[in-house]
Design an enzyme around this catalytic site. Sequence first.
Site, mmCIF file in Angstrom:
data_model
loop_
_atom_site.group_PDB
_atom_site.id
_atom_site.type_symbol
_atom_site.label_atom_id
_atom_site.label_comp_id
_atom_site.label_asym_id
_atom_site.label_seq_id
_atom_site.Cartn_x
_atom_site.Cartn_y
_atom_site.Cartn_z
ATOM 1 N N LYS A 176 0.848 -1.195 0.000
ATOM 2 C CA LYS A 176 0.000 0.000 0.000
ATOM 3 C C LYS A 176 0.885 1.247 0.000
ATOM 4 O O LYS A 176 1.932 1.277 0.663
ATOM 5 C CB LYS A 176 -0.879 -0.014 1.252
ATOM 6 C CG LYS A 176 -1.690 1.248 1.482
ATOM 7 C CD LYS A 176 -3.047 1.176 0.825
ATOM 8 C CE LYS A 176 -3.707 2.521 0.691
ATOM 9 N NZ LYS A 176 -4.838 2.762 1.525
ATOM 10 N N SER A 221 -12.902 5.590 -1.000
ATOM 11 C CA SER A 221 -12.214 6.819 -0.619
ATOM 12 C C SER A 221 -11.469 6.538 0.674
ATOM 13 O O SER A 221 -11.817 7.033 1.742
ATOM 14 C CB SER A 221 -13.190 7.979 -0.427
ATOM 15 O OG SER A 221 -12.447 9.152 -0.115
ATOM 16 N N CYS A 226 -3.581 9.223 -6.591
ATOM 17 C CA CYS A 226 -4.640 8.901 -5.633
ATOM 18 C C CYS A 226 -5.680 10.027 -5.645
ATOM 19 O O CYS A 226 -5.355 11.173 -5.348
ATOM 20 C CB CYS A 226 -4.083 8.741 -4.225
ATOM 21 S SG CYS A 226 -5.414 8.534 -3.018
ATOM 22 N N GLY A 262 -13.034 -1.299 -11.335
ATOM 23 C CA GLY A 262 -13.770 -2.492 -11.747
ATOM 24 C C GLY A 262 -14.210 -2.470 -13.196
ATOM 25 O O GLY A 262 -13.693 -1.717 -14.029
ATOM 26 N N GLY A 295 -7.154 -1.883 -14.222
ATOM 27 C CA GLY A 295 -8.495 -1.333 -14.430
ATOM 28 C C GLY A 295 -9.428 -2.371 -15.024
ATOM 29 O O GLY A 295 -9.420 -2.612 -16.230
HETATM 30 C C1 DHB Z 1 -5.842 5.129 -2.215
HETATM 31 C C2 DHB Z 1 -6.535 5.244 -3.391
HETATM 32 C C3 DHB Z 1 -5.921 4.897 -4.574
HETATM 33 O O1 DHB Z 1 -6.590 4.990 -5.745
HETATM 34 C C4 DHB Z 1 -4.605 4.434 -4.585
HETATM 35 O O2 DHB Z 1 -4.008 4.123 -5.747
HETATM 36 C C5 DHB Z 1 -3.925 4.316 -3.405
HETATM 37 C C6 DHB Z 1 -4.549 4.665 -2.224
HETATM 38 C C7 DHB Z 1 -6.496 5.554 -0.956
HETATM 39 O O3 DHB Z 1 -7.465 6.323 -0.976
HETATM 40 O O4 DHB Z 1 -6.013 5.160 0.123
#
Ligand code: DHB
Length: 315
Positions: free
Chosen positions: A44, A73, A133, A225, A253
């Site tokens: 992450k 989100s 993001c 999705g 994607g």
């Molecule tokens: C988050 C959202 C994303 O699209 C991503 O690539 C990484 C993190 C998030 O909101 O934490």
Amino acid sequence: MKLNTSIAGIDFDGFAYNACGVNDEILKQLEKLGDSDSAAILLKSCSIEPRKGNENPKYIVKSNLIPGCTLNSMGLSNRGLEENLSYVDSLKTTNKKPVIASLTCFSKEEHLILFKAFQDQGKADLIELNFSCPNVGAHGLIGYYPELVDEILTQLDTTKGNIKYGIKLPPYFEEWYFDKISDIILKHNVGFISCINTLGNALVIDAEKESTVIKPNFGRGGLGGDWIKPIALSNVNSFYRRLDRKISIVGVGGVRNGKDAFEFLLAGADSVQVGSAFAQESYPIFTKIHNELNQILESKGYNSVQEAKGKLKFL
Ligand code: DHB
């Protein structure tokens, strides 16, 4: 057939692995990715300090309102730099797969510090800079500001060690962006691009309840999705035609089966990441995609993924 591929010179034993943000925030989840058929382990996106992220509910994994899709989100919740460095350390001692660190994007300064920390540690196989993001305002969507992308990449000291890096891009809808971003990618030492991130600021409404379905940001979040696959394919192919095969492309994607993965391969992808379908179908998704892709390639007489790459026919 072996579905092996390579991203920025790093060998991958399979074609599909996890997309950033799905089941990859804590060590236990990452170890399960190590035990699964995922071709790599992508962490992450991390910031220097740990972050709790946005308020719940913030992740819709399955809903009849958006069949086959997800809405999130999360707000970049993560355990912080120190813990993520320890994850890489641990995963590299117990695992043969490539481990990919992902970095958040709140400021230029933070990017440089995070990059240097993983570079100095020297254990991650690749670093993905998350320029896309959509859940933390303009901070996160660096990919829509080409001058800023150029500035950050100029400031990275990529000469130390030989860790390769890539950038995760938002969806683009204009030719101008593909031209501009491709020029920047070719100018710098970028090893790979991952495209696309979720479609930002999508609003899902529950008509029955006359309500939004997630709490943050007036109900808006990143849509992932099935519905976003055509946009992701278009982004992959638009970059493939411009990047002259010099830079690896990771398609993201709407990949949920072998046929989806094959379409990305035809469009020019070197591998795919799986986000929404991984959230919905869990760890067996990688085995399924690999088996189905294998069957498709065999039935069409291709002997490797490389043979099929970029073979899309235009009418
Ligand atoms: C988050 C959202 C994303 O699209 C991503 O690539 C990484 C993190 C998030 O909101 O934490």
